[in-house]
Design a protein around this motif. Structure first.
Motif, PDB file in Angstrom:
ATOM      1  N   ALA A   1       2.390  16.577   6.251  1.00  0.00           N
ATOM      2  CA  ALA A   1       1.834  15.490   5.300  1.00  0.00           C
ATOM      3  C   ALA A   1       2.939  14.624   4.855  1.00  0.00           C
ATOM      4  N   PHE A   2       2.658  13.353   4.923  1.00  0.00           N
ATOM      5  CA  PHE A   2       3.710  12.428   4.412  1.00  0.00           C
ATOM      6  C   PHE A   2       2.953  11.153   3.856  1.00  0.00           C
ATOM      7  N   ALA A   3       4.000  10.196   3.260  1.00  0.00           N
ATOM      8  CA  ALA A   3       3.391   9.126   2.611  1.00  0.00           C
ATOM      9  C   ALA A   3       4.048   7.907   3.285  1.00  0.00           C
ATOM     10  N   LEU A   4       3.612   6.934   3.485  1.00  0.00           N
ATOM     11  CA  LEU A   4       4.058   5.646   3.784  1.00  0.00           C
ATOM     12  C   LEU A   4       4.150   4.403   2.902  1.00  0.00           C
ATOM     13  N   ASN A   5       4.905   3.691   2.503  1.00  0.00           N
ATOM     14  CA  ASN A   5       5.105   2.411   1.688  1.00  0.00           C
ATOM     15  C   ASN A   5       4.525   1.701   3.195  1.00  0.00           C
ATOM     16  N   GLY A   6       3.611   0.843   2.868  1.00  0.00           N
ATOM     17  CA  GLY A   6       3.076  -0.158   3.751  1.00  0.00           C
ATOM     18  C   GLY A   6       2.783  -1.723   3.193  1.00  0.00           C
ATOM     19  N   ARG A   7       2.614  -2.451   4.117  1.00  0.00           N
ATOM     20  CA  ARG A   7       2.069  -3.858   3.847  1.00  0.00           C
ATOM     21  C   ARG A   7       0.672  -4.092   4.499  1.00  0.00           C
ATOM     22  N   TRP A   8      -0.057  -5.274   3.768  1.00  0.00           N
ATOM     23  CA  TRP A   8      -1.405  -5.465   4.523  1.00  0.00           C
ATOM     24  C   TRP A   8      -1.674  -6.611   4.207  1.00  0.00           C
ATOM     25  N   SER A   9      -2.541  -7.288   5.118  1.00  0.00           N
ATOM     26  CA  SER A   9      -3.184  -8.616   4.761  1.00  0.00           C
ATOM     27  C   SER A   9      -4.565  -8.795   5.354  1.00  0.00           C
ATOM     28  N   ALA A  10      -5.300  -9.415   4.640  1.00  0.00           N
ATOM     29  CA  ALA A  10      -6.776  -9.380   4.905  1.00  0.00           C
ATOM     30  C   ALA A  10      -7.541 -10.716   4.766  1.00  0.00           C
ATOM     31  N   THR A  11      -8.398 -11.009   5.615  1.00  0.00           N
ATOM     32  CA  THR A  11      -9.204 -12.320   5.447  1.00  0.00           C
ATOM     33  C   THR A  11     -10.744 -11.808   5.293  1.00  0.00           C
ATOM     34  N   MET A  12     -11.379 -12.196   4.171  1.00  0.00           N
ATOM     35  CA  MET A  12     -12.639 -12.041   3.782  1.00  0.00           C
ATOM     36  C   MET A  12     -13.521 -13.100   3.943  1.00  0.00           C
TER      37      MET A  12
ATOM     38  N   ALA B   1       0.783  -1.184   0.229  1.00  0.00           N
ATOM     39  CA  ALA B   1       0.100  -0.092  -0.103  1.00  0.00           C
ATOM     40  C   ALA B   1       0.897   1.391  -0.212  1.00  0.00           C
ATOM     41  N   GLN B   2       0.548   2.403  -0.803  1.00  0.00           N
ATOM     42  CA  GLN B   2       1.009   3.684  -0.666  1.00  0.00           C
ATOM     43  C   GLN B   2      -0.100   4.432   0.196  1.00  0.00           C
ATOM     44  N   GLU B   3       0.139   4.699   1.177  1.00  0.00           N
ATOM     45  CA  GLU B   3      -0.648   5.591   2.098  1.00  0.00           C
ATOM     46  C   GLU B   3      -0.140   7.130   2.168  1.00  0.00           C
ATOM     47  N   TYR B   4      -1.030   7.819   2.224  1.00  0.00           N
ATOM     48  CA  TYR B   4      -0.784   9.409   2.333  1.00  0.00           C
ATOM     49  C   TYR B   4      -1.761   9.948   3.562  1.00  0.00           C
ATOM     50  N   PHE B   5      -0.999  10.566   4.175  1.00  0.00           N
ATOM     51  CA  PHE B   5      -1.291  10.902   5.651  1.00  0.00           C
ATOM     52  C   PHE B   5      -1.300  12.523   5.354  1.00  0.00           C
ATOM     53  N   THR B   6      -2.338  13.280   6.089  1.00  0.00           N
ATOM     54  CA  THR B   6      -2.036  14.773   6.362  1.00  0.00           C
ATOM     55  C   THR B   6      -2.722  14.599   7.868  1.00  0.00           C
ATOM     56  N   LEU B   7      -1.658  15.154   8.643  1.00  0.00           N
ATOM     57  CA  LEU B   7      -2.009  15.215  10.196  1.00  0.00           C
ATOM     58  C   LEU B   7      -3.014  16.351  10.471  1.00  0.00           C
TER      59      LEU B   7
ATOM     60  N   SER C   1       0.740  -2.929   8.250  1.00  0.00           N
ATOM     61  CA  SER C   1       2.006  -2.543   8.768  1.00  0.00           C
ATOM     62  C   SER C   1       2.855  -1.733   8.071  1.00  0.00           C
ATOM     63  N   ASP C   2       3.868  -1.177   8.712  1.00  0.00           N
ATOM     64  CA  ASP C   2       4.754  -0.208   8.126  1.00  0.00           C
ATOM     65  C   ASP C   2       6.209  -0.609   8.646  1.00  0.00           C
ATOM     66  N   ASN C   3       7.203  -0.283   7.717  1.00  0.00           N
ATOM     67  CA  ASN C   3       8.423  -0.296   7.996  1.00  0.00           C
ATOM     68  C   ASN C   3       8.964   0.499   9.173  1.00  0.00           C
ATOM     69  N   ILE C   4       9.171  -0.353  10.406  1.00  0.00           N
ATOM     70  CA  ILE C   4       9.692   0.943  11.423  1.00  0.00           C
ATOM     71  C   ILE C   4      11.269   1.032  11.228  1.00  0.00           C
ATOM     72  N   PHE C   5      11.875   0.708  10.237  1.00  0.00           N
ATOM     73  CA  PHE C   5      13.227   1.082  10.277  1.00  0.00           C
ATOM     74  C   PHE C   5      13.467   1.889   9.065  1.00  0.00           C
ATOM     75  N   ASP C   6      12.539   2.223   8.422  1.00  0.00           N
ATOM     76  CA  ASP C   6      12.708   3.149   7.104  1.00  0.00           C
ATOM     77  C   ASP C   6      11.265   3.709   6.718  1.00  0.00           C
ATOM     78  N   ASN C   7      11.104   4.794   7.320  1.00  0.00           N
ATOM     79  CA  ASN C   7       9.865   5.402   7.034  1.00  0.00           C
ATOM     80  C   ASN C   7      10.042   6.955   7.112  1.00  0.00           C
ATOM     81  N   PRO C   8       9.162   7.999   6.600  1.00  0.00           N
ATOM     82  CA  PRO C   8       9.339   9.264   6.524  1.00  0.00           C
ATOM     83  C   PRO C   8       9.386   9.943   7.919  1.00  0.00           C
TER      84      PRO C   8
END
Length: 190
Positions: free
Chosen positions: A123-134, A112-118, A149-156
């Protein structure tokens, strides 16, 4: 003969697509509707895509259980005087087709590419990962579990803090030298 082989090669993608489980198209429709609701910030529309007993693990490691729990979390983050997030948007990619079990349960995962404006305006963008069960109930696919989930070692946010460290170190050094000079001067004055 060459032309027949060429024609078969051109038609192969159509045959391959025709054999795809129809559940994948249903899951794509569900995903697209949920993402549209998320990107609009429409909390109630998002909840329509969630199973009543959904479990969501959010970016901040908070867990919400049930649609009431998800609603409460989203309202706390996105609305009112104490909100933390002004605006949120997301673009997702799936790594592969959902894994379908028994025709009524599916697992999907991707990036996921997530865009946040606090609320503060940052404002910042995070590269994340996700998993879902439907799960499919009453003819509808619903999200039963979602984990982000986001990378805690490399993020904006971390990179921004790393950028401040030299300034904090320099300011601390200057303050320490000034304090040392004042203490030494006071000691000499006695």
């Amino acid at each position: 003969m060459k032309y027949r082989l060429f024609a078969l090669l051109l038609l192969f993608p159509l045959f391959a697509h025709a054999q795809e489980d129809p559940a994948h198209a249903e899951l794509r429709t569900m995903r697209d509707g949920l993402l549209a609701a998320m990107n609009k910030g429409d909390i109630e529309a998002q909840l329509a895509y969630l199973h009543p007993n959904v479990v969501v693990t959010w970016h901040n490691a908070e867990v919400s259980r049930g649609t009431d729990g998800v609603r409460a979390y989203l309202q706390k983050q996105l609305t009112g005087a104490t909100k933390q997030v002004e605006k949120f948007a997301v673009e997702t990619k799936v790594d592969e087709l959902s894994i379908i079990y028994g025709g009524d349960t599916a697992i999907a995962f991707g990036s996921a590419q997530e865009y946040f404006t606090l609320a503060s305006g940052r404002a910042f963008a995070l590269n994340g990962r996700w998993s879902a069960t439907m799960v499919k109930e009453n003819g509808r696919w619903l999200v039963a579990s979602l984990h982000t989930s986001d990378n805690i070692f490399d993020n904006p946010l971390l990179n921004q803090l790393k950028g401040f460290m030299p300034w904090v170190g320099g300011a601390s050094l200057i303050m320490g030298m000034l304090l040392g000079w004042l203490v030494a001067r006071r000691g000499m004055a006695k």
